[in-house]
Design a protein around this motif. Structure first.
Motif, PDB file in Angstrom:
ATOM      1  N   UNK A   3      45.394  39.440  43.017  1.00  0.00           N
ATOM      2  CA  UNK A   3      46.801  39.255  43.381  1.00  0.00           C
ATOM      3  C   UNK A   3      47.409  40.618  43.664  1.00  0.00           C
ATOM      4  N   UNK A   4      47.121  41.137  44.819  1.00  0.00           N
ATOM      5  CA  UNK A   4      47.590  42.459  45.208  1.00  0.00           C
ATOM      6  C   UNK A   4      47.945  42.422  46.686  1.00  0.00           C
ATOM      7  N   UNK A   5      49.174  42.794  46.977  1.00  0.00           N
ATOM      8  CA  UNK A   5      49.595  42.871  48.374  1.00  0.00           C
ATOM      9  C   UNK A   5      48.995  44.143  48.964  1.00  0.00           C
ATOM     10  N   UNK A   6      47.902  44.005  49.664  1.00  0.00           N
ATOM     11  CA  UNK A   6      47.213  45.170  50.231  1.00  0.00           C
ATOM     12  C   UNK A   6      47.939  45.714  51.446  1.00  0.00           C
ATOM     13  N   UNK A   7      48.530  44.859  52.238  1.00  0.00           N
ATOM     14  CA  UNK A   7      49.117  45.283  53.509  1.00  0.00           C
ATOM     15  C   UNK A   7      50.479  45.955  53.373  1.00  0.00           C
ATOM     16  N   UNK A   8      51.263  45.528  52.393  1.00  0.00           N
ATOM     17  CA  UNK A   8      52.602  46.096  52.163  1.00  0.00           C
ATOM     18  C   UNK A   8      53.449  46.088  53.444  1.00  0.00           C
ATOM     19  N   UNK A   9      53.390  45.000  54.167  1.00  0.00           N
ATOM     20  CA  UNK A   9      54.061  44.894  55.463  1.00  0.00           C
ATOM     21  C   UNK A   9      55.574  45.046  55.366  1.00  0.00           C
ATOM     22  N   UNK A  10      56.157  44.777  54.189  1.00  0.00           N
ATOM     23  CA  UNK A  10      57.608  44.879  54.036  1.00  0.00           C
ATOM     24  C   UNK A  10      58.081  46.331  53.866  1.00  0.00           C
ATOM     25  N   UNK A  11      57.164  47.278  53.716  1.00  0.00           N
ATOM     26  CA  UNK A  11      57.539  48.685  53.545  1.00  0.00           C
ATOM     27  C   UNK A  11      57.448  49.432  54.871  1.00  0.00           C
ATOM     28  N   UNK A  12      58.317  50.425  55.058  1.00  0.00           N
ATOM     29  CA  UNK A  12      58.176  51.290  56.237  1.00  0.00           C
ATOM     30  C   UNK A  12      56.828  52.018  56.177  1.00  0.00           C
ATOM     31  N   UNK A  13      56.311  52.406  57.326  1.00  0.00           N
ATOM     32  CA  UNK A  13      54.980  53.001  57.442  1.00  0.00           C
ATOM     33  C   UNK A  13      54.748  54.160  56.470  1.00  0.00           C
ATOM     34  N   UNK A  14      55.712  55.098  56.374  1.00  0.00           N
ATOM     35  CA  UNK A  14      55.538  56.269  55.500  1.00  0.00           C
ATOM     36  C   UNK A  14      55.464  55.863  54.031  1.00  0.00           C
ATOM     37  N   UNK A  15      56.303  54.932  53.599  1.00  0.00           N
ATOM     38  CA  UNK A  15      56.281  54.478  52.206  1.00  0.00           C
ATOM     39  C   UNK A  15      55.008  53.686  51.907  1.00  0.00           C
ATOM     40  N   UNK A  16      54.536  52.931  52.889  1.00  0.00           N
ATOM     41  CA  UNK A  16      53.285  52.174  52.727  1.00  0.00           C
ATOM     42  C   UNK A  16      52.130  53.153  52.482  1.00  0.00           C
TER      43      UNK A  16
END
Length: 196
Positions: free
Chosen positions: A9-22
């Motif tokens: 259960x881990x959000x690998x993509x982090x699509x909701x974050x801006x590119x730099x924060x991801x």
């Protein structure tokens, strides 16, 4: 029902974050995994905590840059990465902490036997005797084995075939080598005065 290790259960993509924060979050995840591991972590394992399009190599590179000036660094060892204290801080650690069991404290002869095993593995005790012109004690082989610097190598399938010895991952870690290809060649050994 047990969870599949490859799908936590881990959000690998982090699509909701801006590119730099991801990117920073992926760096922190890799840092956390390396910090928690006592042994080198392979690329495949690190790839499980970052997004599909993320380059583990570039993340490691950026994390290494972020650690510049710190007392520890990321080292590539045996096909993986691990945190390691910079060698300049070895004396401070030995002065302040009880690391007696971790400190190798090997004699020159012990190191020579380890080198012979590393360069000629798999090698038998008779093979070592041929190199050194004398019997290598079971005690020395036992000490190197207990410290996990050597392990048992392949044996001939014949009855009574002698054991062979090989170096281990711990040997690579202890001597700051990524692989056996990083061992000095004959010219480097001669230049350092270790062989004639």
């Amino acid at each position: 029902m047990a969870k599949d290790r490859s799908e936590p259960d881990l959000d690998r993509e982090l699509a909701d974050l801006p590119r730099e924060l991801r990117w920073r979050e992926w760096m922190r995840r890799i840092e956390a995994v390396l910090f928690a591991s006592a042994s080198p972590v392979p690329r495949e394992d690190l790839a499980r905590v970052v997004g599909q399009g993320a380059s583990v190599d570039l993340l490691i590179e950026d994390l290494s840059s972020a650690l510049e000036g710190r007392a520890f660094e990321i080292a590539r060892v045996t096909g993986g990465w691990m945190f390691r204290t910079r060698s300049a801080y070895g004396p401070a650690i030995r002065a302040a902490a009880d690391v007696g069991g971790q400190f190798l404290d090997l004699s020159d002869f012990d190191v020579a036997v380890l080198a012979a095993i590393a360069y000629h593995q798999p090698i038998t005790r008779d093979g070592l005797k041929d190199i050194f012109g004398k019997e290598i004690s079971r005690d020395l082989i036992g000490r190197l084995h207990v410290r996990e610097l050597i392990g048992t190598g392949p044996r001939s399938p014949q009855r009574g075939a002698p054991y062979t010895f090989v170096t281990t991952e711990q040997f690579l870690v202890a001597f700051d080598l990524e692989s056996l290809r990083d061992l000095p060649n004959e010219e480097q050994l001669a230049d350092s005065g270790l062989v004639e």
